[in-house]
Design a protein around this motif. Structure first.
Motif, PDB file in Angstrom:
ATOM      1  N   MET A   1     -22.864 -52.256 -14.042  1.00 52.49           N
ATOM      2  CA  MET A   1     -22.559 -53.588 -13.486  1.00 52.49           C
ATOM      3  C   MET A   1     -23.836 -54.351 -13.134  1.00 52.49           C
ATOM      4  SD  MET A   1     -19.735 -55.202 -12.917  1.00 52.49           S
ATOM      5  CE  MET A   1     -19.719 -56.074 -11.349  1.00 52.49           C
ATOM      6  N   VAL A   2     -23.855 -55.575 -13.529  1.00 53.34           N
ATOM      7  CA  VAL A   2     -25.004 -56.435 -13.217  1.00 53.34           C
ATOM      8  C   VAL A   2     -24.914 -56.886 -11.757  1.00 53.34           C
ATOM      9  CG1 VAL A   2     -26.023 -58.679 -13.718  1.00 53.34           C
ATOM     10  CG2 VAL A   2     -25.183 -57.250 -15.576  1.00 53.34           C
ATOM     11  N   GLN A   3     -26.028 -56.814 -11.074  1.00 53.18           N
ATOM     12  CA  GLN A   3     -26.047 -57.260  -9.684  1.00 53.18           C
ATOM     13  C   GLN A   3     -26.016 -58.796  -9.644  1.00 53.18           C
ATOM     14  OE1 GLN A   3     -29.696 -56.366  -7.606  1.00 53.18           O
ATOM     15  NE2 GLN A   3     -29.036 -57.765  -5.967  1.00 53.18           N
ATOM     16  N   LEU A   4     -25.116 -59.336  -8.836  1.00 51.13           N
ATOM     17  CA  LEU A   4     -24.987 -60.789  -8.749  1.00 51.13           C
ATOM     18  C   LEU A   4     -25.369 -61.290  -7.361  1.00 51.13           C
ATOM     19  CD1 LEU A   4     -21.517 -61.309 -10.506  1.00 51.13           C
ATOM     20  CD2 LEU A   4     -23.777 -61.620 -11.512  1.00 51.13           C
ATOM     21  N   GLU A   5     -26.013 -62.431  -7.348  1.00 53.65           N
ATOM     22  CA  GLU A   5     -26.393 -63.070  -6.090  1.00 53.65           C
ATOM     23  C   GLU A   5     -25.619 -64.388  -6.012  1.00 53.65           C
ATOM     24  OE1 GLU A   5     -30.711 -64.128  -4.162  1.00 53.65           O
ATOM     25  OE2 GLU A   5     -30.554 -63.782  -6.285  1.00 53.65           O
ATOM     26  N   TYR A   6     -25.131 -64.763  -4.862  1.00 50.82           N
ATOM     27  CA  TYR A   6     -24.253 -65.929  -4.695  1.00 50.82           C
ATOM     28  C   TYR A   6     -22.922 -65.668  -5.417  1.00 50.82           C
ATOM     29  CZ  TYR A   6     -28.568 -67.894  -2.983  1.00 50.82           C
ATOM     30  OH  TYR A   6     -29.729 -68.095  -2.302  1.00 50.82           O
ATOM     31  N   SER A   7     -22.090 -66.718  -5.558  1.00 48.97           N
ATOM     32  CA  SER A   7     -20.760 -66.487  -6.113  1.00 48.97           C
ATOM     33  C   SER A   7     -20.309 -67.676  -6.939  1.00 48.97           C
ATOM     34  CB  SER A   7     -19.773 -66.282  -4.964  1.00 48.97           C
ATOM     35  OG  SER A   7     -19.724 -67.473  -4.187  1.00 48.97           O
ATOM     36  N   VAL A   8     -19.189 -67.504  -7.640  1.00 49.22           N
ATOM     37  CA  VAL A   8     -18.626 -68.611  -8.416  1.00 49.22           C
ATOM     38  C   VAL A   8     -18.220 -69.732  -7.453  1.00 49.22           C
ATOM     39  CG1 VAL A   8     -16.679 -69.327  -9.861  1.00 49.22           C
ATOM     40  CG2 VAL A   8     -17.836 -67.160 -10.323  1.00 49.22           C
ATOM     41  N   GLU A   9     -17.678 -69.343  -6.307  1.00 47.70           N
ATOM     42  CA  GLU A   9     -17.206 -70.345  -5.336  1.00 47.70           C
ATOM     43  C   GLU A   9     -18.368 -71.092  -4.697  1.00 47.70           C
ATOM     44  OE1 GLU A   9     -16.256 -67.008  -5.148  1.00 47.70           O
ATOM     45  OE2 GLU A   9     -14.525 -67.485  -6.398  1.00 47.70           O
ATOM     46  N   GLU A  10     -19.455 -70.356  -4.428  1.00 51.56           N
ATOM     47  CA  GLU A  10     -20.602 -70.995  -3.768  1.00 51.56           C
ATOM     48  C   GLU A  10     -21.907 -70.671  -4.470  1.00 51.56           C
ATOM     49  OE1 GLU A  10     -20.861 -71.229   0.642  1.00 51.56           O
ATOM     50  OE2 GLU A  10     -18.926 -70.193   0.525  1.00 51.56           O
ATOM     51  N   PRO A  11     -22.153 -71.336  -5.591  1.00 49.13           N
ATOM     52  CA  PRO A  11     -23.413 -71.088  -6.310  1.00 49.13           C
ATOM     53  C   PRO A  11     -24.596 -71.708  -5.562  1.00 49.13           C
ATOM     54  CG  PRO A  11     -21.830 -72.366  -7.641  1.00 49.13           C
ATOM     55  CD  PRO A  11     -21.339 -72.363  -6.229  1.00 49.13           C
ATOM     56  N   LEU A  12     -25.793 -71.282  -5.937  1.00 48.18           N
ATOM     57  CA  LEU A  12     -26.999 -71.836  -5.313  1.00 48.18           C
ATOM     58  C   LEU A  12     -27.352 -73.180  -5.963  1.00 48.18           C
ATOM     59  CD1 LEU A  12     -29.528 -71.595  -3.473  1.00 48.18           C
ATOM     60  CD2 LEU A  12     -30.646 -70.378  -5.367  1.00 48.18           C
ATOM     61  N   ASN A  13     -27.257 -74.240  -5.174  1.00 51.69           N
ATOM     62  CA  ASN A  13     -27.632 -75.571  -5.637  1.00 51.69           C
ATOM     63  C   ASN A  13     -28.447 -76.223  -4.537  1.00 51.69           C
ATOM     64  OD1 ASN A  13     -26.282 -75.781  -8.242  1.00 51.69           O
ATOM     65  ND2 ASN A  13     -24.396 -75.630  -7.068  1.00 51.69           N
ATOM     66  N   ARG A  14     -29.689 -76.513  -4.824  1.00 52.59           N
ATOM     67  CA  ARG A  14     -30.539 -77.116  -3.785  1.00 52.59           C
ATOM     68  C   ARG A  14     -31.692 -77.864  -4.444  1.00 52.59           C
ATOM     69  NH1 ARG A  14     -33.432 -71.420  -1.836  1.00 52.59           N
ATOM     70  NH2 ARG A  14     -34.341 -71.010  -3.880  1.00 52.59           N
ATOM     71  N   GLU A  15     -32.243 -78.810  -3.699  1.00 50.40           N
ATOM     72  CA  GLU A  15     -33.398 -79.557  -4.200  1.00 50.40           C
ATOM     73  C   GLU A  15     -34.439 -79.653  -3.095  1.00 50.40           C
ATOM     74  OE1 GLU A  15     -32.800 -83.977  -4.694  1.00 50.40           O
ATOM     75  OE2 GLU A  15     -30.830 -83.507  -3.856  1.00 50.40           O
ATOM     76  N   PRO A  16     -35.711 -79.717  -3.504  1.00 51.53           N
ATOM     77  CA  PRO A  16     -36.759 -79.817  -2.480  1.00 51.53           C
ATOM     78  C   PRO A  16     -36.857 -81.231  -1.938  1.00 51.53           C
ATOM     79  CG  PRO A  16     -37.734 -79.922  -4.652  1.00 51.53           C
ATOM     80  CD  PRO A  16     -36.256 -79.723  -4.863  1.00 51.53           C
ATOM     81  N   GLU A  17     -37.607 -81.365  -0.886  1.00 47.03           N
ATOM     82  CA  GLU A  17     -37.880 -82.675  -0.322  1.00 47.03           C
ATOM     83  C   GLU A  17     -38.812 -83.422  -1.277  1.00 47.03           C
ATOM     84  OE1 GLU A  17     -39.483 -85.238   2.965  1.00 47.03           O
ATOM     85  OE2 GLU A  17     -40.316 -83.202   3.022  1.00 47.03           O
ATOM     86  N   LEU A  18     -38.513 -84.679  -1.531  1.00 42.04           N
ATOM     87  CA  LEU A  18     -39.234 -85.434  -2.550  1.00 42.04           C
ATOM     88  C   LEU A  18     -40.746 -85.537  -2.301  1.00 42.04           C
ATOM     89  CD1 LEU A  18     -38.902 -87.022  -5.145  1.00 42.04           C
ATOM     90  CD2 LEU A  18     -38.329 -89.033  -3.787  1.00 42.04           C
ATOM     91  N   GLU A  19     -41.093 -85.780  -1.053  1.00 42.44           N
ATOM     92  CA  GLU A  19     -42.505 -85.919  -0.704  1.00 42.44           C
ATOM     93  C   GLU A  19     -43.293 -84.669  -1.107  1.00 42.44           C
ATOM     94  OE1 GLU A  19     -42.586 -87.092   3.359  1.00 42.44           O
ATOM     95  OE2 GLU A  19     -44.731 -87.521   3.287  1.00 42.44           O
ATOM     96  N   LYS A  20     -42.688 -83.521  -0.851  1.00 39.72           N
ATOM     97  CA  LYS A  20     -43.309 -82.235  -1.191  1.00 39.72           C
ATOM     98  C   LYS A  20     -43.345 -82.064  -2.711  1.00 39.72           C
ATOM     99  CE  LYS A  20     -44.192 -77.733  -0.192  1.00 39.72           C
ATOM    100  NZ  LYS A  20     -45.489 -77.429  -0.601  1.00 39.72           N
ATOM    101  N   LEU A  21     -42.230 -82.405  -3.371  1.00 37.66           N
ATOM    102  CA  LEU A  21     -42.118 -82.234  -4.823  1.00 37.66           C
ATOM    103  C   LEU A  21     -43.227 -82.980  -5.563  1.00 37.66           C
ATOM    104  CD1 LEU A  21     -40.365 -81.119  -7.208  1.00 37.66           C
ATOM    105  CD2 LEU A  21     -39.127 -83.285  -7.142  1.00 37.66           C
ATOM    106  N   ILE A  22     -43.517 -84.209  -5.137  1.00 39.05           N
ATOM    107  CA  ILE A  22     -44.511 -85.003  -5.871  1.00 39.05           C
ATOM    108  C   ILE A  22     -45.944 -84.725  -5.408  1.00 39.05           C
ATOM    109  CG2 ILE A  22     -42.874 -86.852  -6.442  1.00 39.05           C
ATOM    110  CD1 ILE A  22     -44.385 -88.555  -4.271  1.00 39.05           C
ATOM    111  N   SER A  23     -46.104 -83.728  -4.560  1.00 38.37           N
ATOM    112  CA  SER A  23     -47.472 -83.408  -4.121  1.00 38.37           C
ATOM    113  C   SER A  23     -48.182 -82.506  -5.131  1.00 38.37           C
ATOM    114  CB  SER A  23     -47.452 -82.741  -2.740  1.00 38.37           C
ATOM    115  OG  SER A  23     -46.889 -81.447  -2.843  1.00 38.37           O
TER     116      SER A  23
END
Ligand SMILES: Nc1nc2c(c(=O)[nH]1)N[C@H]1C(S)=C(S)[C@@H](COP(=O)(O)O)O[C@H]1N2
Ligand SMILES: [Mo]
Length: 375
Positions: A1-23
């Motif tokens: 069995m493959v180890q899974l992190e997070y779930s179908v119901e709650e997948p990982l979706n996130r974005e960084p803060e823009l100021e940091k991203l463009i640095s």
């Protein structure tokens, strides 16, 4: 069995803060966005294989070391979710369906691995060259079910895959290190200029075929529907009639100053503005970015940070994002607004505002920060 992190119901979706991203011109590991339609599988790189299947002369099963043994190709490119900037479409135009991405669902990394073309040549493409435009290369990950399907898949035109200058690769490394699990370890597709949805992570199978991928995310999502498709029911009849998004449109956003912040003018009555810009599809690099403090009546040309930001003279910037900065004269007062607009090498120019679409994808209206207090 493959180890899974997070779930179908709650997948990982996130974005960084823009100021940091463009640095940083290169988005470092842990500093980019994550977009998942299901859990993150942790695969064993020593046993994982990618099969090449469909209209090929010889089906292949390639291990990670087989892929490493092929000539390696590096590309610096922006990987962008087609839903990037959806928040702006939803607040400026009308409610849309989808995750509330702000401007950070994009990252600019260096990816390394064999060219998809070389892998396809190894298997022997069994489609006449005149038909490459109508044929597709489909990518599949069967490791986990997703929110709307049993698996994840996407496809791109075979002609694009066979054009080595388009740099579609099977990435084994991100920024010079093996891919981390969240970005597709041990191997993912990277499709420069094309919507992130086609850059399939945890790649299991590549199929040369005469139809697009049948996966939900190619057929029923990531499409720019016409305005009349304004409810799930009305959208239903349009999904099969509208093409899947491939190339992303020219774009720019302002990261500094931040919306609703207070900024001080310098001795010349100017403030500094910074952001990123993206070319349309294969029409990069970005050729020009302009900013306006008078709602688009007059524009000031921004300085493109280009190779200087890349810190690597001569590096190919065609597929990369472009960081930029500008000094712009602005009147003191409350509720000031600044706009940005990008032009790429082929002359595609950002429009003030694209049309609304149900899924809120491919938003590329002028970059805008408002609510500034200029002192
Ligand atoms: N197997 C698989 N590949 C996938 C996805 C997914 O959910 N599963 N999401 C896609 C989408 S919609 C985007 S925008 C990018 C996001 O890549 P990232 O998470 O590395 O930033 O991966 C694409 N590849
Ligand atoms: Mo995406």
């Amino acid at each position: 069995m493959v180890q899974l992190e997070y779930s179908v119901e709650e997948p990982l979706n996130r974005e960084p803060e823009l100021e940091k991203l463009i640095s940083s011109f290169i988005t470092k590991e842990g500093e980019g966005y994550d977009r998942n339609h299901g859990p993150i599988p942790h695969l064993d790189a020593t046993s994982h294989c990618v099969t090449i299947y469909g209209l090929v002369k010889k089906e292949l099963s390639l291990s990670i070391s087989d892929l490493q043994a092929l000539p390696q190709h590096s590309v610096i490119c922006a990987l962008q979710c087609a839903g990037n900037r959806r928040h702006t479409m939803r607040t400026k135009l009308k409610e849309v369906s989808g995750i509330d991405w702000f401007d950070g669902a994009v990252m600019n990394c260096k990816w390394t691995g064999p060219l998809l073309k070389d892998v396809l040549i190894k298997a022997g493409v069994d489609v006449e060259e005149e038909k490459w435009k109508d044929a597709h290369v489909a990518f599949a990950c069967f490791q986990t079910p997703t929110q709307d399907d049993e698996w994840y898949g996407a496809s791109v035109p075979l002609s694009r895959a066979m054009d080595a200058s388009c740099s579609i690769i099977l990435a084994l490394e991100m920024n010079g290190k093996p891919l981390p699990p969240n970005h597709g370890a041990p191997v993912r597709v990277v499709t420069p200029g094309i919507a992130g949805a086609r850059s399939v992570k945890w790649l299991d199978r590549i199929t040369v075929q005469m139809t697009e991928s049948t996966n939900y995310y190619q057929q029923h999502d990531y499409k720019i529907l016409p305005e009349e498709a304004d409810t799930p029911e009305n959208a239903e009849k349009w999904w099969s009639k509208v093409p899947a998004i491939q190339d992303m449109p020219v774009n720019s956003v302002i990261g500094i100053p931040k919306e609703d912040s207070s900024v001080k003018v310098d001795e010349n009555g100017c403030i500094e503005v910074k952001g990123y810009a993206l070319p349309s599809g294969a029409d990069g690099p970005v050729a020009k970015v302009e900013v306006s403090a008078d709602n688009g009546n007059t524009w000031t040309v921004a300085e493109l940070l280009g190779e200087h930001a890349a810190d690597e003279p001569g590096v190919e910037l065609k597929w990369a994002w472009c960081l930029w900065k500008a000094k712009i004269k602005i009147e003191k007062g409350k509720n000031r607004k600044i706009l940005s607009r990008a032009t790429d090498t082929a002359g595609n120019v950002q429009e003030r505002c694209p049309k609304w679409n149900f899924r809120g994808v491919a938003y590329n209206g002028y970059g805008e920060v408002k609510g500034l207090e200029v002192v």
